[in-house]
Write an enzyme that holds these catalytic residues in place. Structure first.
Site, short mmCIF file in Angstrom:
data_model
loop_
_atom_site.label_atom_id
_atom_site.label_comp_id
_atom_site.label_asym_id
_atom_site.label_seq_id
_atom_site.Cartn_x
_atom_site.Cartn_y
_atom_site.Cartn_z
N ARG A 81 -7.23 17.70 -2.23
CA ARG A 81 -8.15 18.40 -1.34
C ARG A 81 -7.96 19.92 -1.50
O ARG A 81 -6.86 20.39 -1.75
CB ARG A 81 -7.89 18.01 0.11
N TYR A 209 -12.96 14.50 -6.33
CA TYR A 209 -11.70 13.88 -5.92
C TYR A 209 -11.60 13.60 -4.43
O TYR A 209 -11.89 14.48 -3.60
CB TYR A 209 -10.53 14.79 -6.32
N LYS A 218 -12.60 12.34 5.21
CA LYS A 218 -12.18 13.53 5.97
C LYS A 218 -13.38 14.30 6.52
O LYS A 218 -13.35 14.78 7.64
CB LYS A 218 -11.35 14.45 5.08
N HIS A 238 -6.39 11.91 13.00
CA HIS A 238 -5.75 11.61 11.71
C HIS A 238 -4.56 10.68 11.99
O HIS A 238 -3.40 11.09 11.92
CB HIS A 238 -5.28 12.94 11.09
N SER A 260 -0.74 14.62 5.92
CA SER A 260 -1.01 13.88 4.68
C SER A 260 0.27 13.65 3.88
O SER A 260 1.10 14.55 3.76
CB SER A 260 -1.99 14.68 3.82
N ALA A 261 0.37 12.45 3.32
CA ALA A 261 1.49 12.08 2.45
C ALA A 261 2.85 12.17 3.16
O ALA A 261 3.84 12.55 2.55
CB ALA A 261 1.47 12.89 1.16
N CYS A 262 2.86 11.82 4.45
CA CYS A 262 4.13 11.77 5.21
C CYS A 262 4.44 10.35 5.65
O CYS A 262 5.22 10.16 6.59
CB CYS A 262 4.06 12.68 6.42
N THR A 265 0.74 5.38 5.58
CA THR A 265 0.47 4.07 4.98
C THR A 265 1.70 3.18 5.07
O THR A 265 1.61 2.00 5.40
CB THR A 265 0.00 4.26 3.52
N ASP A 287 -5.06 5.77 8.23
CA ASP A 287 -5.34 7.21 8.09
C ASP A 287 -6.13 7.81 9.24
O ASP A 287 -5.89 8.95 9.61
CB ASP A 287 -6.10 7.45 6.77
N ARG A 375 -3.56 8.19 -6.64
CA ARG A 375 -3.96 7.32 -5.53
C ARG A 375 -4.38 5.94 -5.99
O ARG A 375 -4.77 5.74 -7.14
CB ARG A 375 -5.15 7.94 -4.79
N ARG A 406 7.27 16.11 8.69
CA ARG A 406 8.36 16.05 7.71
C ARG A 406 9.18 17.30 7.94
O ARG A 406 8.74 18.40 7.59
CB ARG A 406 7.69 16.06 6.33
N GLY A 500 11.37 0.06 6.73
CA GLY A 500 11.38 -1.02 7.73
C GLY A 500 12.25 -0.71 8.93
O GLY A 500 11.97 -1.15 10.06
C1 OXD Z 1 -5.07 12.98 3.07
C2 OXD Z 1 -5.58 11.64 2.72
O1 OXD Z 1 -5.01 13.87 2.21
O2 OXD Z 1 -5.57 10.77 3.60
O3 OXD Z 1 -4.72 13.17 4.25
O4 OXD Z 1 -6.02 11.43 1.58
MN MN Z 2 -4.99 11.53 5.53
#
Ligand code: OXD
Ligand code: MN
Length: 590
Positions: A81, A209, A218, A238, A260-262, A265, A287, A375, A406, A500
């Site tokens: 992004r 992308y 988003k 989010h 993002s990416a923390c 998922t 997300d 991704r 983070r 876990g």
């Molecule tokens: C992000 C995504 O960048 O979910 O937050 O892809």
């Molecule tokens: Mn996201």
């Protein structure tokens, strides 16, 4: 002059006139060779996949081990992004707020329309109707993305309810978000992601992308939806959404906001540790969550998405077995490496890559085989832990909201807000070290309120006020917590095992919700004592637990001083109640 649209396409009879007219206008501007109205059918997906394979844009993967899956490589200048090129175009600059890049709507349209001029010559224009949320939910909202990228169409088909049922709903609703997208010539100097919330419109040019191009995600489900949600009395956040069932069969629903990416998922797909037999975790979303106050005074949530656009590196059978199993078929991989037998590969997997994310022979001196923001796009239904509640038109009632970031230092493993208002302060103070999900330096601490810094479509001051007002409408509000799975010691070693084992922390939270767990009051909120967390079997030293559950008063004082400075930029838009809450928080530190 653009080609007359009516001669080159077949408008479905169900398409409302407003949609048809807009498609005409876009055709006149962008001059495509062909127009294709997407139905979402399997045959359509097969046809588009065939075209991408024929052009060499899709690489086939091993048909036996990864059936129905393909590797796509984006332009190396287009891998994340682009927040610095993302604008919110509102009549008044103050409505977009200091948290957004702003442009006047007329200037925005002029600037980006000049780029769209003739941009689809020689290309197909795809009309992609989609629905964010279950097709029959009153909380869902629809949009149409016009794009010249077949890759975007195939991703939107996985990520949203795309095609004829969405177009039928648009005809019923009479309203939709207009998203216009072209990959242009992928020149970063001609790249903009613009939002016009007052017109429910998005225009994105020059990137193919992720969040820049899959406009349902988003752009619509967060930036435009947050604006709509403020007007209509709900929240677009989010957040992941997860169902947690205890051994007695009691289920609670939890929403969690992390930048993002923390690890959203991973948390959404958590596999209970061996020490917690009988617990079950099912995923509703990883997300985005749309939250609505219900008639019973509880907060209800839907996941507007239908798939995952997850970060590949680090995903494996140990770190996230559900994600790993989800992507074993019918998956689009973007910017990962590949092994000799055409298996997708990224750092964190066994085996050896032969090619990297740019398609070059793998050479470690070029860096990782998979781009750090590579991704997978896969349907949520492929997740072995997919929760059937994901399709509930009513959404699910939320027991707890978790904020997190983070942070190497300061933020303890977990603490609980004193009440909703204090929770809003905690959310507005979220800070996190930056990741590869957006272009720019990685690992720099930045304030990311509610994990919405890149995604809130309006002034944060107004947004916090909206959060406070939502709380006033809830007679049974969710409890609010803050977590930090990323504490490190001086040598850079993580103090908490994560993955876990995070369920131990969630169990304490849910026991707080049901009144079963104790907590001690600290200056920053309620915290568990070591024995409240059931840490058996983890072999955490006393010093580690103390670090994880301690409150460093001087460090918190400077944290709050910094937050007060950040708040100042919102001037009179900062809610008085939030200022007062921060004042109280400072006072409690003594
Ligand atoms: C992000 C995504 O960048 O979910 O937050 O892809
Ligand atoms: Mn996201």
């Amino acid at each position: 002059m653009g080609k007359p649209y009516a001669r080159t396409s077949h408008t479905p009879s169900i398409a409302p006139e407003a949609v048809d007219r807009w498609v005409h206008e876009v055709c006149a501007l962008t001059e495509p060779d062909r127009v294709h109205w997407c139905t979402g059918s399997d045959a359509e997906a097969a046809e588009l996949t065939g075209q991408l394979l024929a052009k060499g844009e899709f690489e086939p993967l091993n048909e036996e081990s990864y059936p129905g899956s393909y590797l796509y490589r984006s332009n190396p200048n287009d891998v994340a992004r682009v927040e610095h090129l993302t604008f919110v175009c509102t009549q008044s600059e103050a409505d977009a707020g200091p948290n957004n890049h702003w442009m006047a709507p007329d200037d925005g349209h002029r600037k980006i329309d000049a780029l769209f001029q003739g941009a689809m010559r020689g290309r197909t224009l795809y009309v992609v109707p989609y629905c964010m949320g279950p097709i029959d939910s009153p909380y869902s909202r629809c949009g149409i993305e016009i794009t010249d990228s077949a890759y975007v169409v195939l991703n939107m088909r996985i990520m949203t309810r795309m095609g004829t049922p969405a177009l039928e709903r648009i005809a019923r609703d009479g309203t939709f978000v207009r998203g216009l997208h072209s990959i242009g010539d992928l020149n970063p100097d001609r790249r903009f992601i613009m939002h016009f919330p007052e017109e429910l419109a998005i225009k994105s040019f020059g990137s193919g992308y992720g969040g820049n191009a899959l406009l349902g995600k988003k752009c619509h489900a967060l930036r435009i939806a947050s604006w709509q949600a403020r007007d209509e009395g709900w929240l677009a956040e989010h957040m992941l959404l997860v169902a947690i069932e205890n051994p007695a069969g009691e289920t609670h629903y939890v929403a969690a906001a992390f930048p993002s990416a923390c690890g959203k998922t991973n948390l959404a797909m958590l596999i209970p540790p061996g020490s917690m037999p009988g617990w079950k975790v099912r995923t509703i979303g990883d997300d985005i969550a749309w939250l609505h106050p219900g008639a019973d005074g509880r907060l209800y949530a839907i996941n507007p998405e239908a798939g995952y656009f997850g970060v590949a590196p680090g995903t494996n059978a140990k770190s996230n077995r559900n994600a790993y199993e989800s992507v074993s078929r019918d998956t689009i991989f973007t910017n990962v490496g590949m092994t000799a037998d055409r298996t997708p590969w990224w750092e964190g997997l066994e085996g050896k890559p032969v090619s990297d994310w740019q398609g070059r022979p793998y050479d470690p001196s070029n860096g990782p085989a998979a781009h750090p923001n590579s991704r997978f796009t896969v349907s949520a239904r492929r997740n072995p832990a997919w929760a059937p509640e994901s399709e509930l038109a009513t959404g699910v009632p939320i027991s707890a909201i978790i904020f997190g970031g983070r942070r190497r230092t300061l933020a303890p493993l977990v603490y609980e807000a004193r009440n909703w208002r204090h929770g809003v302060l905690i959310g507005s103070g979220v800070a996190s070290e930056t990741t590869a999900a957006a272009t720019g330096a990685v690992g720099v601490l930045r304030r990311d309120p509610m994990a919405m810094k890149p995604f809130c479509g309006y002034n944060f001051g107004d947004y916090w006020q909206h959060w406070l007002s939502i709380g006033e409408r809830l007679s049974q509000p969710p409890r609010i917590f803050h977590v930090n799975w990323f504490r490190q010691d001086e040598g850079g070693k993580f103090l908490w095992p994560g993955f876990g084992e995070n369920l131990r922390v969630l169990r304490w939270m849910l026991d707080r919700v049901t009144g079963r767990a104790a907590a001690r009051e600290t200056p920053i909120g309620y915290m568990p004592a070591r024995e409240d967390l059931a840490l058996d079997g983890l072999e955490l030293s006393e010093a580690t637990t103390q670090a994880l559950l301690g409150v460093d008063t001087p460090a918190w004082r400077s944290e709050f001083a910094h937050l007060a400075g950040e708040f100042e930029q919102y001037g009179h838009r900062l809610p008085e109640a939030l200022r007062a809450e921060l004042h109280d928080a400072v006072r409690r530190l003594g």
